[in-house]
Design a protein around this motif. Structure first.
Motif, PDB file in Angstrom:
ATOM      1  N   GLN A   1       4.445 -16.974  17.770  1.00 44.98           N
ATOM      2  CA  GLN A   1       3.064 -17.418  17.643  1.00 44.98           C
ATOM      3  C   GLN A   1       2.910 -18.224  16.352  1.00 44.98           C
ATOM      4  O   GLN A   1       3.441 -17.843  15.309  1.00 44.98           O
ATOM      5  CB  GLN A   1       2.107 -16.220  17.609  1.00 44.98           C
ATOM      6  N   GLU A   2       2.176 -19.338  16.440  1.00 46.07           N
ATOM      7  CA  GLU A   2       1.975 -20.162  15.244  1.00 46.07           C
ATOM      8  C   GLU A   2       0.945 -19.545  14.307  1.00 46.07           C
ATOM      9  O   GLU A   2       1.040 -19.700  13.082  1.00 46.07           O
ATOM     10  CB  GLU A   2       1.526 -21.579  15.644  1.00 46.07           C
ATOM     11  N   TYR A   3      -0.068 -18.872  14.890  1.00 44.42           N
ATOM     12  CA  TYR A   3      -1.155 -18.304  14.078  1.00 44.42           C
ATOM     13  C   TYR A   3      -1.426 -16.879  14.539  1.00 44.42           C
ATOM     14  O   TYR A   3      -1.264 -16.521  15.703  1.00 44.42           O
ATOM     15  CB  TYR A   3      -2.425 -19.151  14.184  1.00 44.42           C
ATOM     16  N   GLY A   4      -1.891 -16.076  13.609  1.00 40.48           N
ATOM     17  CA  GLY A   4      -2.210 -14.689  13.918  1.00 40.48           C
ATOM     18  C   GLY A   4      -3.561 -14.275  13.346  1.00 40.48           C
ATOM     19  O   GLY A   4      -4.091 -14.906  12.432  1.00 40.48           O
ATOM     20  N   PHE A   5      -4.116 -13.184  13.932  1.00 38.33           N
ATOM     21  CA  PHE A   5      -5.420 -12.668  13.521  1.00 38.33           C
ATOM     22  C   PHE A   5      -5.315 -11.252  12.942  1.00 38.33           C
ATOM     23  O   PHE A   5      -6.301 -10.527  12.847  1.00 38.33           O
ATOM     24  CB  PHE A   5      -6.383 -12.639  14.713  1.00 38.33           C
ATOM     25  N   GLY A   6      -4.124 -10.893  12.569  1.00 43.13           N
ATOM     26  CA  GLY A   6      -3.936  -9.562  12.021  1.00 43.13           C
ATOM     27  C   GLY A   6      -4.177  -8.500  13.087  1.00 43.13           C
ATOM     28  O   GLY A   6      -3.907  -8.685  14.277  1.00 43.13           O
ATOM     29  N   GLU A   7      -4.705  -7.332  12.655  1.00 42.08           N
ATOM     30  CA  GLU A   7      -4.962  -6.224  13.581  1.00 42.08           C
ATOM     31  C   GLU A   7      -6.135  -6.504  14.511  1.00 42.08           C
ATOM     32  O   GLU A   7      -6.371  -5.751  15.449  1.00 42.08           O
ATOM     33  CB  GLU A   7      -5.220  -4.941  12.785  1.00 42.08           C
ATOM     34  N   PHE A   8      -6.896  -7.581  14.249  1.00 47.33           N
ATOM     35  CA  PHE A   8      -8.058  -7.900  15.083  1.00 47.33           C
ATOM     36  C   PHE A   8      -7.691  -8.842  16.237  1.00 47.33           C
ATOM     37  O   PHE A   8      -8.545  -9.258  16.993  1.00 47.33           O
ATOM     38  CB  PHE A   8      -9.128  -8.549  14.200  1.00 47.33           C
ATOM     39  N   SER A   9      -6.413  -9.184  16.370  1.00 47.89           N
ATOM     40  CA  SER A   9      -6.007 -10.206  17.333  1.00 47.89           C
ATOM     41  C   SER A   9      -6.356  -9.833  18.765  1.00 47.89           C
ATOM     42  O   SER A   9      -6.646 -10.715  19.578  1.00 47.89           O
ATOM     43  CB  SER A   9      -4.492 -10.467  17.210  1.00 47.89           C
ATOM     44  N   ASP A  10      -6.347  -8.538  19.092  1.00 51.09           N
ATOM     45  CA  ASP A  10      -6.643  -8.121  20.466  1.00 51.09           C
ATOM     46  C   ASP A  10      -8.137  -8.113  20.776  1.00 51.09           C
ATOM     47  O   ASP A  10      -8.517  -7.826  21.904  1.00 51.09           O
ATOM     48  CB  ASP A  10      -6.052  -6.735  20.730  1.00 51.09           C
ATOM     49  N   ARG A  11      -8.966  -8.405  19.780  1.00 49.67           N
ATOM     50  CA  ARG A  11     -10.416  -8.320  20.001  1.00 49.67           C
ATOM     51  C   ARG A  11     -11.142  -9.636  19.756  1.00 49.67           C
ATOM     52  O   ARG A  11     -12.351  -9.705  19.936  1.00 49.67           O
ATOM     53  CB  ARG A  11     -11.012  -7.260  19.076  1.00 49.67           C
ATOM     54  N   VAL A  12     -10.449 -10.673  19.343  1.00 43.69           N
ATOM     55  CA  VAL A  12     -11.111 -11.948  19.056  1.00 43.69           C
ATOM     56  C   VAL A  12     -11.765 -12.522  20.300  1.00 43.69           C
ATOM     57  O   VAL A  12     -12.912 -12.979  20.274  1.00 43.69           O
ATOM     58  CB  VAL A  12     -10.097 -12.951  18.448  1.00 43.69           C
ATOM     59  N   CYS A  13     -11.047 -12.494  21.407  1.00 43.79           N
ATOM     60  CA  CYS A  13     -11.599 -13.033  22.660  1.00 43.79           C
ATOM     61  C   CYS A  13     -12.870 -12.287  23.059  1.00 43.79           C
ATOM     62  O   CYS A  13     -13.883 -12.909  23.382  1.00 43.79           O
ATOM     63  CB  CYS A  13     -10.537 -12.937  23.752  1.00 43.79           C
ATOM     64  N   GLN A  14     -12.835 -10.940  22.995  1.00 46.44           N
ATOM     65  CA  GLN A  14     -14.017 -10.154  23.382  1.00 46.44           C
ATOM     66  C   GLN A  14     -15.168 -10.370  22.408  1.00 46.44           C
ATOM     67  O   GLN A  14     -16.330 -10.399  22.800  1.00 46.44           O
ATOM     68  CB  GLN A  14     -13.649  -8.677  23.439  1.00 46.44           C
ATOM     69  N   LEU A  15     -14.842 -10.549  21.105  1.00 46.45           N
ATOM     70  CA  LEU A  15     -15.895 -10.815  20.118  1.00 46.45           C
ATOM     71  C   LEU A  15     -16.614 -12.117  20.422  1.00 46.45           C
ATOM     72  O   LEU A  15     -17.853 -12.193  20.350  1.00 46.45           O
ATOM     73  CB  LEU A  15     -15.297 -10.850  18.719  1.00 46.45           C
ATOM     74  N   LEU A  16     -15.855 -13.158  20.781  1.00 38.65           N
ATOM     75  CA  LEU A  16     -16.484 -14.445  21.092  1.00 38.65           C
ATOM     76  C   LEU A  16     -17.311 -14.363  22.372  1.00 38.65           C
ATOM     77  O   LEU A  16     -18.347 -15.026  22.497  1.00 38.65           O
ATOM     78  CB  LEU A  16     -15.411 -15.532  21.214  1.00 38.65           C
ATOM     79  N   ILE A  17     -16.910 -13.518  23.319  1.00 41.27           N
ATOM     80  CA  ILE A  17     -17.729 -13.326  24.531  1.00 41.27           C
ATOM     81  C   ILE A  17     -19.065 -12.676  24.168  1.00 41.27           C
ATOM     82  O   ILE A  17     -20.131 -13.088  24.631  1.00 41.27           O
ATOM     83  CB  ILE A  17     -16.951 -12.469  25.550  1.00 41.27           C
ATOM     84  N   VAL A  18     -19.024 -11.639  23.324  1.00 41.94           N
ATOM     85  CA  VAL A  18     -20.263 -10.991  22.889  1.00 41.94           C
ATOM     86  C   VAL A  18     -21.152 -11.983  22.144  1.00 41.94           C
ATOM     87  O   VAL A  18     -22.377 -12.023  22.337  1.00 41.94           O
ATOM     88  CB  VAL A  18     -19.938  -9.774  22.003  1.00 41.94           C
TER      89      VAL A  18
ATOM     90  N   LEU B   1     -15.114  -3.451  11.180  1.00 45.24           N
ATOM     91  CA  LEU B   1     -14.907  -4.266  12.367  1.00 45.24           C
ATOM     92  C   LEU B   1     -15.276  -3.471  13.615  1.00 45.24           C
ATOM     93  O   LEU B   1     -15.035  -2.261  13.666  1.00 45.24           O
ATOM     94  CB  LEU B   1     -13.446  -4.710  12.450  1.00 45.24           C
ATOM     95  N   PRO B   2     -15.819  -4.137  14.617  1.00 45.44           N
ATOM     96  CA  PRO B   2     -16.131  -3.416  15.862  1.00 45.44           C
ATOM     97  C   PRO B   2     -14.849  -3.061  16.590  1.00 45.44           C
ATOM     98  O   PRO B   2     -13.868  -3.810  16.578  1.00 45.44           O
ATOM     99  CB  PRO B   2     -16.970  -4.428  16.651  1.00 45.44           C
ATOM    100  N   THR B   3     -14.879  -1.921  17.270  1.00 47.52           N
ATOM    101  CA  THR B   3     -13.735  -1.508  18.077  1.00 47.52           C
ATOM    102  C   THR B   3     -13.787  -2.222  19.427  1.00 47.52           C
ATOM    103  O   THR B   3     -14.826  -2.761  19.844  1.00 47.52           O
ATOM    104  CB  THR B   3     -13.744   0.003  18.301  1.00 47.52           C
ATOM    105  N   ALA B   4     -12.650  -2.208  20.114  1.00 46.94           N
ATOM    106  CA  ALA B   4     -12.609  -2.823  21.436  1.00 46.94           C
ATOM    107  C   ALA B   4     -13.570  -2.130  22.395  1.00 46.94           C
ATOM    108  O   ALA B   4     -14.203  -2.769  23.241  1.00 46.94           O
ATOM    109  CB  ALA B   4     -11.172  -2.767  21.978  1.00 46.94           C
ATOM    110  N   GLU B   5     -13.716  -0.801  22.260  1.00 43.25           N
ATOM    111  CA  GLU B   5     -14.632  -0.059  23.125  1.00 43.25           C
ATOM    112  C   GLU B   5     -16.082  -0.476  22.880  1.00 43.25           C
ATOM    113  O   GLU B   5     -16.860  -0.636  23.818  1.00 43.25           O
ATOM    114  CB  GLU B   5     -14.459   1.439  22.885  1.00 43.25           C
ATOM    115  N   GLU B   6     -16.431  -0.680  21.593  1.00 40.28           N
ATOM    116  CA  GLU B   6     -17.804  -1.093  21.279  1.00 40.28           C
ATOM    117  C   GLU B   6     -18.097  -2.470  21.817  1.00 40.28           C
ATOM    118  O   GLU B   6     -19.195  -2.732  22.338  1.00 40.28           O
ATOM    119  CB  GLU B   6     -18.005  -1.053  19.760  1.00 40.28           C
ATOM    120  N   LEU B   7     -17.145  -3.383  21.714  1.00 40.59           N
ATOM    121  CA  LEU B   7     -17.360  -4.725  22.258  1.00 40.59           C
ATOM    122  C   LEU B   7     -17.519  -4.679  23.773  1.00 40.59           C
ATOM    123  O   LEU B   7     -18.311  -5.436  24.349  1.00 40.59           O
ATOM    124  CB  LEU B   7     -16.192  -5.634  21.864  1.00 40.59           C
ATOM    125  N   SER B   8     -16.800  -3.779  24.425  1.00 39.53           N
ATOM    126  CA  SER B   8     -16.969  -3.621  25.877  1.00 39.53           C
ATOM    127  C   SER B   8     -18.351  -3.071  26.203  1.00 39.53           C
ATOM    128  O   SER B   8     -18.995  -3.501  27.169  1.00 39.53           O
ATOM    129  CB  SER B   8     -15.887  -2.684  26.425  1.00 39.53           C
TER     130      SER B   8
END
Length: 901
Positions: free
Chosen positions: A773-790, A670-677
């Motif tokens: 929260q009704e739904y979760g993304f596991g450990e990737f939850s903090d990066r889903v928004c940035q992934l969709l922006i990329v 998985l890409p890191t938050a830094e890489e997505l930035s």
């Protein structure tokens, strides 16, 4: 109104012009006579038309108002003679010295030509040095005599008996003209007399000269002709003090020396820095050899001597000049003939990216005139145009501290441009392409020519110079040729997709250098095998199986389509996507298709290839050389697969490993938050270079698109216990040179040329967990928004597979399989659209009405790139997917099990 007074300057000029027209004494002399008469009060008081006519009549009388002349002085006669020579373009006029022949000055310099004026004296034995103007040494009533000779070369150039003449018996101008004509005739006779001794070929061009007419540019170098002294085939750098002494001795001592050597000396004196003569003298004194050089090295414009063709063979602009002329006179003649010529010369240099310098104009004129003269005198030598091919990098190889000042390329490039496209066509009357075939210039072509035919062995420094020149012409690499498609590339592609193709030029300098060397080797091999008519890219592929992609896109696409048929197995020297590899890697792949265009921000031609494990693309800009491989050649796995990572076969791939990161839902990284930035910032950085302030609108569009995509994704996973999400992003390199620096490099997976896949899961939370929260993304939850922006920035694909429905009850015995696919436009519009929605409720019957598919003919682009296709009549709903390369033709698994469903 009364007539104007006699002192009015206009009347003086009118009288002087009329007096000169009547007496031919010269305007200045006539004007001086008018002024003297006016000051003495001898002119009519009223200078109307009749008064001016009377003044002319009085002043025109023989000897009128002339002072009584005393004895003719030798210095006055010599000065008048020098002035007449200067009218002819001679660089005459050294300060006279008393020598044994009388008062002597050196003119030209033309092989040491001396002009001596003495007084006739039957009792003088000619050994004493007497000043002919000193009454204590000579009888001033005796007539003056003139002797003109070249003592060093023993070349008397006058036709008087014993070289003596009574100077009072002939006008000075007639004497000067007669001496000049005699010099020209003597020079031509001596040159033609050397024909039988011209048995030594120049080791570079093969033209034959007397051995002593060939000079080396340094003590250890091979002697060559003046046209080749700056040729790139010279193996020694030029030792200018050594060469200057050789030139001075030859030109001073031999009246038959090749005219081109004078131009060589002039070009060096013009371009090798200020105070060249004094610097050369100082260097020669330190070496302890020949202690000085001639005046031409310090004053090249006024003291250089360039021989001219005989009057009947020279250009009309030089008809008023003598047997030769200094460089200043030649430049003046060209400028008078065509006042726009120098401006046109500057424009030529500007178009050829050559920086103008004032020395270029006289240097080019010196070469053009001297080589034209040499071709006229030596009519069995090659034409002056062959000089253009010898101006490579020789001027840049002059040893310091006497090297060309500034950039030597500007001198070499400027000379080649001016000679080829302006001055030689002006003097010869035809361009290089229109040059006629002159049989006289071929050895043994005439009945009276008993010389053996020239052979390649004559040019022994560069034994293959003709091959090299012809190959360079075919490849378009001849120095200073105008840009364009070389003959090597053959025909371009035609058709509706031929216009506006992207670049196929090499993406980096190493790739460009490797292409150039490969073309040269291929062309020389073809030339040796079949001659120049068999040298082109088509022959290289047909005969040797070599293809070097053309730098011109229309020609490269035509070559690729013609050479690379379906499933052609090739060995490619590849620099990786965007030429990111420092050294090329050789990979064996099969070419499955040739694409003239590609989607994405950069539209370039590319090849679709198969490496035995996956399909991917190679842009033509990243290929240096493609060679036909044997059918049994083993394919090279280029990109690692997930199976390789599991079994430890990573080292078998042809590309560097991708650094490890966090595992994704399928065991990938998985890409890191830094890489997505990084990916986000670099894209917007590139947009700023392309669009200026317009990058802000890109940012706004992408943010809005990602919000809509989030909501669409949420609508799909809502109501399901688990949802699998796969994202493919069309990453590309966003590097761009700018003053802020290249920035931090992108992750390696962003530069592979393949879509980057990320997979993660969405799961429903148990209300008892207390997270709210009704739904979760596991450990990737903090990066889903940035992934969709990329994803919205670069474009790509997103697939959603909802599983295990929590609301409602499925029909008995039937499981529901769902997948929804959106294509994201990226730079084309920064939006997305749904391209397929499929629900399978009856896996036992493909024709069941319970199964639905909104786009049954759709195959995702990433799968199409891997070779998947639908046979005729097949649909994704009917599990009819096939992949190229499967020999047995059996049906493959459905899309969810690594095959299109």
């Amino acid at each position: 109104m009364s007539p104007k007074h006699s002192t009015h300057p206009t009347n003086r000029r009118l009288i002087a012009k009329a007096l000169d027209a009547q007496t031919r004494i010269g305007y200045q002399r006539a004007l001086q006579r008018v002024v003297d008469a006016a000051e003495a009060g001898l002119l009519p008081k009223v200078l109307d038309e009749a008064g001016r006519a009377e003044a002319v009549r009085l002043l025109a009388k023989q000897g009128a108002l002339e002072p009584e002349l005393g004895p003719i002085l030798a210095k006055d006669y010599l000065q008048a003679l020098v002035e007449e020579f200067r009218r002819l373009g001679w660089g005459a006029g050294d300060k006279p010295d008393v020598e044994c022949f009388g008062l002597t000055t050196y003119a030209g310099p033309v092989a040491g030509l001396s002009l001596s004026v003495g007084r006739a004296d039957d009792e003088d034995d000619g050994t004493a040095e007497r000043d002919p103007d000193d009454p204590a040494q000579c009888d001033l009533t005796k007539p003056l005599y003139l002797m003109a000779m070249c003592p060093a070369g023993n070349a008397t150039v006058d036709d008087f008996e014993d070289g003596l003449v009574d100077c009072s018996t002939e006008p000075v101008r007639a004497t000067a003209r007669r001496l000049d004509i005699g010099l020209g005739r003597t020079r031509l006779a001596r040159v033609r007399g050397m024909e039988e001794h011209s048995t030594t070929p120049c080791p570079i061009c093969g033209d034959r000269y007397p051995a002593h007419h060939l000079l080396g540019n340094s003590p250890g170098s091979e002697p060559v002709c003046p046209a080749c002294v700056f040729d790139g085939d010279q193996s020694y750098c030029t030792d200018l003090p050594y060469l200057a002494v050789q030139l001075d001795r030859l030109l001073y001592e031999d009246l038959s020396a090749p005219a081109g050597w004078d131009a060589v000396a002039a070009v060096l004196a013009l371009t090798c820095g200020a105070d060249l003569r004094s610097r050369l003298d100082r260097e020669l004194r330190e070496r302890g050899g020949w202690p000085f050089v001639m005046e031409r090295w310090g004053e090249p414009l006024s003291r250089s001597w360039i021989w001219l063709p005989p009057p009947a063979d020279r250009h009309p602009m030089f008809r008023h000049l003598g047997a030769g002329a200094n460089l200043a006179a030649l430049v003046d003649a060209v400028d008078r003939h065509d006042p726009t010529a120098r401006t046109e010369a500057k424009a030529l240099c500007r178009e050829a990216d050559v920086r103008w310098r004032d020395a270029l104009w006289p240097a080019a004129i010196a070469y053009a005139v001297a080589l034209t003269t040499q071709a006229c005198e030596r009519d069995r030598h090659r034409t002056p145009y062959h000089l253009v091919h010898s101006l490579s990098d020789g001027l840049g190889q002059i040893m310091k501290p006497f090297a060309v000042t500034g950039d030597a390329f500007n001198v070499e490039g400027g000379l080649a441009e001016l000679l080829r496209y302006q001055l030689l066509p002006m003097l010869l009357g035809h361009s290089l392409d229109e040059e006629p075939d002159d049989p006289r210039r071929r050895y043994g072509a005439q009945d009276d020519d008993e010389r053996p035919a020239a052979t390649g062995a004559d040019a022994r420094i560069s034994h293959s110079i003709d091959r090299a020149n012809q190959v360079a012409v075919i490849l378009g690499t001849l120095p200073f040729t105008p840009p364009g498609v070389p003959a090597w590339d053959g025909a371009p592609v035609t058709g509706p997709d031929a216009e506006g193709l992207g670049s196929t030029a090499p993406a980096g300098e190493p790739c460009a250098a490797l292409r150039a060397e490969a073309r040269r080797q291929a062309a020389e091999t073809l030339y040796d095998a079949g001659g120049p008519l068999m040298v082109d890219a088509d022959q290289a592929w047909a005969r040797d199986g070599w293809w070097i992609p053309s730098d011109h896109s229309r020609h490269a696409v035509r070559q690729a389509r013609q050479f690379l048929g379906s499933r052609t197995r090739v060995l490619a020297l590849w620099y990786g996507p965007g030429s990111q590899f420092p050294e090329p890697v050789q990979v064996c792949v099969e070419v499955t298709d040739v694409h003239a265009r590609s989607t994405g921000p950069v539209d370039v031609p590319w090849l679709s290839v198969w490496d035995g494990h996956s399909h991917f693309g190679m842009t033509l800009s990243d290929l240096a050389l493609v060679r036909r491989a044997d059918p049994g050649e083993e394919l090279t796995q280029v990109w690692p697969t997930r199976g390789d990572a599991d079994t430890g076969h990573q080292g078998a791939t042809a590309v560097p490993d991708v650094p490890a990161g966090e595992p994704d839902a399928a065991g990938g990284k998985l890409p890191t938050a830094e890489e997505l930035s990084w990916l986000t910032d670099r894209f917007l950085h590139l947009a700023g270079h392309r669009m200026g302030e317009g990058w802000k609108s890109v940012d706004e569009k992408v943010y809005a698109a990602h919000q809509r995509l989030e909501k669409a994704l949420e609508a799909e996973y809502t109501g399901f216990a688990a949802t699998s999400v796969k994202v493919w992003i069309n990453l590309f390199d966003t590097a761009h040179p700018c003053r802020s620096g290249p920035g931090q490099p992108l992750p390696p997976y962003a530069l592979t040329g393949k879509p980057y896949m990320v997979e993660f899961d969405v799961h429903a939370h148990d209300p008892s967990c207390g997270c709210g929260q009704e739904y979760g993304f596991g450990e990737f939850s903090d990066r889903v928004c940035q992934l969709l922006i990329v994803l919205c920035l670069y474009g790509g694909l997103i697939e959603v597979h909802p599983m295990v429905e929590t609301a409602g009850t499925p029909e008995e015995g039937r499981a529901a399989l769902r997948d929804i696919t959106w294509e994201v436009e990226g730079p084309e519009g920064y939006d997305f659209r749904e391209v397929q929605r499929r629900v399978i409720r009856d896996v036992t019957d493909v024709d069941s009405p319970l199964n639905t598919d909104t786009n049954p003919g759709y195959i995702p682009p990433y799968m199409a790139a891997d070779g998947w296709y639908l046979p005729e009549g097949g649909t994704s709903m009917m599990f009819h997917g096939r992949r190229h390369g499967d020999e047995n033709g059996d049906e493959l698994k459905e899309r969810g099990a690594d095959g299109p469903a």
